[in-house]
Design an enzyme around this catalytic site. Structure first.
Site, PDB file in Angstrom:
ATOM      1  N   GLU A 169      10.207 -13.401 -11.207  1.00 21.36           N
ATOM      2  CA  GLU A 169       9.478 -12.191 -10.821  1.00 21.36           C
ATOM      3  C   GLU A 169       8.809 -11.492 -11.996  1.00 21.36           C
ATOM      4  OE1 GLU A 169      12.718  -9.966  -8.755  1.00 21.36           O
ATOM      5  OE2 GLU A 169      11.103  -9.406  -7.420  1.00 21.36           O
ATOM      6  N   LYS A 191       7.001  -3.502  -4.200  1.00 18.24           N
ATOM      7  CA  LYS A 191       8.396  -3.083  -4.075  1.00 18.24           C
ATOM      8  C   LYS A 191       8.868  -3.172  -2.632  1.00 18.24           C
ATOM      9  CE  LYS A 191      12.317  -1.411  -5.391  1.00 18.24           C
ATOM     10  NZ  LYS A 191      13.221  -2.391  -6.006  1.00 18.24           N
ATOM     11  N   CYS A 236       0.826  -1.213   0.000  1.00 19.48           N
ATOM     12  CA  CYS A 236       0.000   0.000   0.000  1.00 19.48           C
ATOM     13  C   CYS A 236       0.863   1.266   0.000  1.00 19.48           C
ATOM     14  CB  CYS A 236      -0.880   0.025   1.230  1.00 19.48           C
ATOM     15  SG  CYS A 236      -1.853  -1.460   1.440  1.00 19.48           S
ATOM     16  N   ARG A 286       5.073   0.536  -6.168  1.00 18.12           N
ATOM     17  CA  ARG A 286       5.051  -0.305  -4.967  1.00 18.12           C
ATOM     18  C   ARG A 286       4.125  -1.511  -5.135  1.00 18.12           C
ATOM     19  NH1 ARG A 286       6.589   2.576  -0.064  1.00 18.12           N
ATOM     20  NH2 ARG A 286       5.156   1.300   1.110  1.00 18.12           N
ATOM     21  N   ASN A 334      -1.723   2.036   5.977  1.00 17.23           N
ATOM     22  CA  ASN A 334      -0.803   0.998   5.480  1.00 17.23           C
ATOM     23  C   ASN A 334      -0.470   0.088   6.638  1.00 17.23           C
ATOM     24  OD1 ASN A 334      -0.638   2.231   3.048  1.00 17.23           O
ATOM     25  ND2 ASN A 334       1.556   2.658   3.130  1.00 17.23           N
TER      26      ASN A 334
HETATM   27  C1  AGP Z   1      13.868  -8.253  -5.728  1.00 17.25           C
HETATM   28  O1  AGP Z   1      13.822  -8.219  -7.095  1.00 17.25           O
HETATM   29  C2  AGP Z   1      12.596  -8.375  -5.045  1.00 17.25           C
HETATM   30  N1  AGP Z   1      11.603  -7.516  -5.512  1.00 17.25           N
HETATM   31  C3  AGP Z   1      12.608  -8.676  -3.570  1.00 17.25           C
HETATM   32  O2  AGP Z   1      13.124  -9.957  -3.444  1.00 17.25           O
HETATM   33  C4  AGP Z   1      13.372  -7.716  -2.621  1.00 17.25           C
HETATM   34  O3  AGP Z   1      14.734  -7.795  -2.837  1.00 17.25           O
HETATM   35  C5  AGP Z   1      13.008  -8.085  -1.165  1.00 17.25           C
HETATM   36  O4  AGP Z   1      11.640  -7.915  -0.975  1.00 17.25           O
HETATM   37  C6  AGP Z   1      13.789  -7.295  -0.134  1.00 17.25           C
HETATM   38  O5  AGP Z   1      13.523  -5.933  -0.233  1.00 17.25           O
HETATM   39  P1  AGP Z   1      14.403  -4.888   0.560  1.00 17.25           P
HETATM   40  O6  AGP Z   1      15.776  -4.956   0.001  1.00 17.25           O
HETATM   41  O7  AGP Z   1      13.739  -3.565   0.321  1.00 17.25           O
HETATM   42  O8  AGP Z   1      14.386  -5.290   2.001  1.00 17.25           O
END
Ligand code: AGP
Length: 645
Positions: A527, A640, A2, A27, A100
């Site tokens: 992904e 994200k 969110c 996001r 959120n």
């Molecule tokens: C990576 O391509 C992903 N979208 C995901 O694995 C990401 O790296 C993971 O959610 C960790 O996020 P962060 O680095 O913001 O903690």
């Protein structure tokens, strides 16, 4: 996940709210909504689907309010629908809220409120919040001696004047309501009782306030506001703020007022735009020479000790620890796997890498002789933050590696060092990964220097080859140039993608550090292309997964360590024999081979080779996704910043 936007100023709020939501689209979300207030009446426009749909809703164009709140929802409780979209109101239409996070005890609170006469119109956990605020507000207001005079006005939703008095009461009601909430929240509240004002609160979910003279903004992350301001207040857990166009007052749970420091964020607004690229992901892949260069910054110079003035870790402390944990999720965890190899080789300290969502519940063996390193691009990943809090509670020292200045994880950790990748917008992480790996490399050298290994011969691979820290420093400084060389010609990767995009399954193989890159390549492909893939240590294949290799399956192998080359080549032969189509990403001269594709990357020290070998894999996932006509930047089901567990 969110997204939240808020605006209080003198301009038409609806435009600013929509632009803010568009900036947060990356996001991930499935519904969107905004609320503004005019003529003492809250106007809500919301629905499932894209942010732009709001522009076509009846009454949107007529909105004139100069303040309001907005939200993109990523469904957790209740399917994507208009009813479940935010903003949500209490039963008397007095308090409007966007939220959120997740309210874990919402069922309990719903029953309590239902017993007290409240009705619910959505399936969300959020709807308890405005009703709880209303519940407490009524109680607080009733206790006021002149309650009766005001009651009519309050229930009739007219502007009752005496706004400061109401601000205090609404704030108190918000504090009392949040005291009842279990879980995580970042919330914005508006009400006709307190015109031109937004009240915000946060716990375990990010919220920032962007400030300018005569107007203020709220958002769940900094890039969404970069076109308006670079001056931010970063709200901490259990903090509240009352925001008007020209004032921001901060309060704690005891309703004590205090001041906070403004943080100036140096990110350039254009870095959060596509700048002529089709997608943010492609732009971010091509930004890697620069993001790696920026992360190296002034920390590493060839003939000097590494510069970590901002990190107060001493050689005495390092000598006292007996274990390092690296904890993270997804791509950040894959960077941690390379970090483990670097730290173990250069510092001779045992390192364990853990997935944050497992670490936090598995009662890991940690004490004051453990250093726990947490890696998070966003700095807001719920599991990683919880895993950090756990280590702190067990007296370990914690070090955060993040890309976002002032993010939650950096405020919780004992020490923080930043990657300088600039804002990463695409859901699929690319430049954050290479920046994290290069920072791990420099950190490992720094620790090695603190431990006194400056001139020691370091054995880096099974053939006994040794290097000195100087050699690896030299290779790190050459990385930006070598990344640029890879990006100069992407035609072979495109060609392979044209052939491979119809596949249902793929394999990624590697040995040693190349295996960690295989994991990252496989994650990228899953992904954004929705193709199933597996990543394996090459030598492990024949212990089971080789049963899946059949005629025509595409297998990508990474081969950057000369000491493991022969073994890896044998493993590739095993899949070729069973009909696989192969691409080998390598820095070796492989002659007289029967591989279908050989993608040559520049040579570097095997310990840092992931920074180069991952780039063709990022490009491969990107081109396959494009060939399939998918939304590269906003893949289905993904967010994200994963701010819920
Ligand atoms: C990576 O391509 C992903 N979208 C995901 O694995 C990401 O790296 C993971 O959610 C960790 O996020 P962060 O680095 O913001 O903690």
């Amino acid at each position: 996940m969110c997204g939240i936007i808020g605006y209080v100023g003198n301009k038409k709020a609806s435009n600013i709210l929509i632009n803010g939501l568009l900036a947060l689209e990356y996001r991930g979300y499935d519904s969107a909504g905004i609320a503004t207030l005019e003529n003492n009446e809250i106007k809500i426009m919301k629905d499932k689907g894209r942010v732009r749909n709001i522009l076509d809703l009846d009454g949107y164009k007529e909105l004139q309010g100069t303040y309001g709140i907005a939200h993109t929802r990523w469904a957790t409780h209740g399917k994507p629908s208009k009813e479940n979209s935010h903003p949500h109101m209490d039963n008397s239409n007095t308090f409007t809220v966007v939220h959120n996070g997740i309210i874990e005890n919402y069922n309990e609170l719903r029953s309590f409120l239902t017993d007290n006469g409240y009705t619910f119109y959505s399936q969300t956990d959020t709807e308890v919040i405005p009703n709880l605020i209303h519940y407490y507000f009524k109680k607080i207001d009733q206790e006021d001696t002149d309650y009766n005079n005001k009651t009519n006005s309050f229930e009739n939703k007219t502007n009752v004047g005496n706004e400061n008095n109401y601000k205090d009461k609404v704030l108190e009601a918000v504090v009392k309501a949040t005291n009842d909430l279990k879980g995580s929240y970042a919330i914005e509240v508006i009400s006709p009782l307190i015109p031109d004002t937004i009240i915000v609160a946060r716990k375990d979910s990010p919220l920032v306030i962007g400030t300018k003279s005569d107007e203020n903004y709220v958002a769940s992350d900094i890039p969404a506001l970069l076109t308006y301001t670079k001056d931010f207040y970063l709200l901490d857990d259990n903090e509240f703020a009352i925001i008007t166009n020209d004032s921001i007052s901060f309060y704690n749970k005891d309703l004590e007022k205090y001041t906070k420091e403004i943080k100036n964020i140096e990110w350039d607004a254009s870095s959060a735009e596509k700048n002529g690229y089709d997608d943010f992901m492609l732009k971010e892949i091509f930004e890697q020479p620069n993001s790696v260069r920026e992360t190296i910054g002034s920390r590493l110079k060839l003939n000097e000790a590494c510069n970590f003035d901002d990190l107060e870790i001493t050689s005495e402390y390092l000598k006292s620890i007996n274990k390092i944990f690296i904890v993270a999720c997804g791509t950040a965890m894959h960077a941690g796997l390379v970090g483990k190899v670097l730290l173990e080789k250069l510092c001779k300290i045992p390192v364990e890498v853990d997935i944050a969502s497992e670490f936090r519940y598995r009662d890991p063996i940690i004490d004051d002789k453990t250093l726990c390193i947490y890696v998070s691009q966003s700095g807001e990943t719920a599991d990683t933050i919880a895993a950090l809090k756990l280590a702190k509670s067990k007296c370990a020292k914690t070090l955060a590696i993040s890309n976002v200045i002032g993010s939650s994880i950096t405020r919780e950790a004992d020490y923080t060092i930043y990657t300088h990748a600039g804002p990463e917008i695409a859901v699929a992480s690319t430049k954050a990964y290479t920046s994290q790996v290069v920072l791990f490399a420099i950190l490992a050298i720094h620790f090695s220097e603190l431990l006194g290994y400056d001139n020691t011969d370091i054995t880096i691979n099974p053939d006994g080859k040794t290097i000195k820290l100087y050699d690896i420093k030299k290779d790190i400084l050459e990385l930006p140039k070598k990344i640029s060389m890879i990006l100069e010609d992407t035609s072979l990767i495109k060609k392979f993608a044209d052939e491979a995009y119809t596949q249902k399954d793929m394999f990624f193989l590697g040995r040693g550090v190349d295996q960690t890159v295989a994991l990252e390549g496989s994650l990228k492909l899953k992904e954004i292309s929705y193709i199933h893939s597996e990543a394996y240590a090459s030598g492990e294949l024949k212990h089971g997964p080789i049963a899946l290799i059949e005629n025509g399956i595409h297998v990508i192998s990474i081969l950057t360590d000369p000491s493991l080359a022969k073994k890896s080549i044998s493993n590739i032969q095993e899949v070729i024999t069973r009909g696989a189509k192969t691409m080998v990403i390598t820095n070796q001269d492989l002659e007289n081979t029967n591989f279908d594709y050989i993608y040559k990357i520049p040579e570097t020290n095997p310990l840092i080779s992931p920074i180069l070998s991952v780039i063709p894999l990022q490009l491969l996932a990107y081109y396959i996704s494009k060939n399939k006509g998918l939304d590269v930047d906003k893949p289905r089901n993904l967010a994200k910043s994963v701010t819920v567990e």
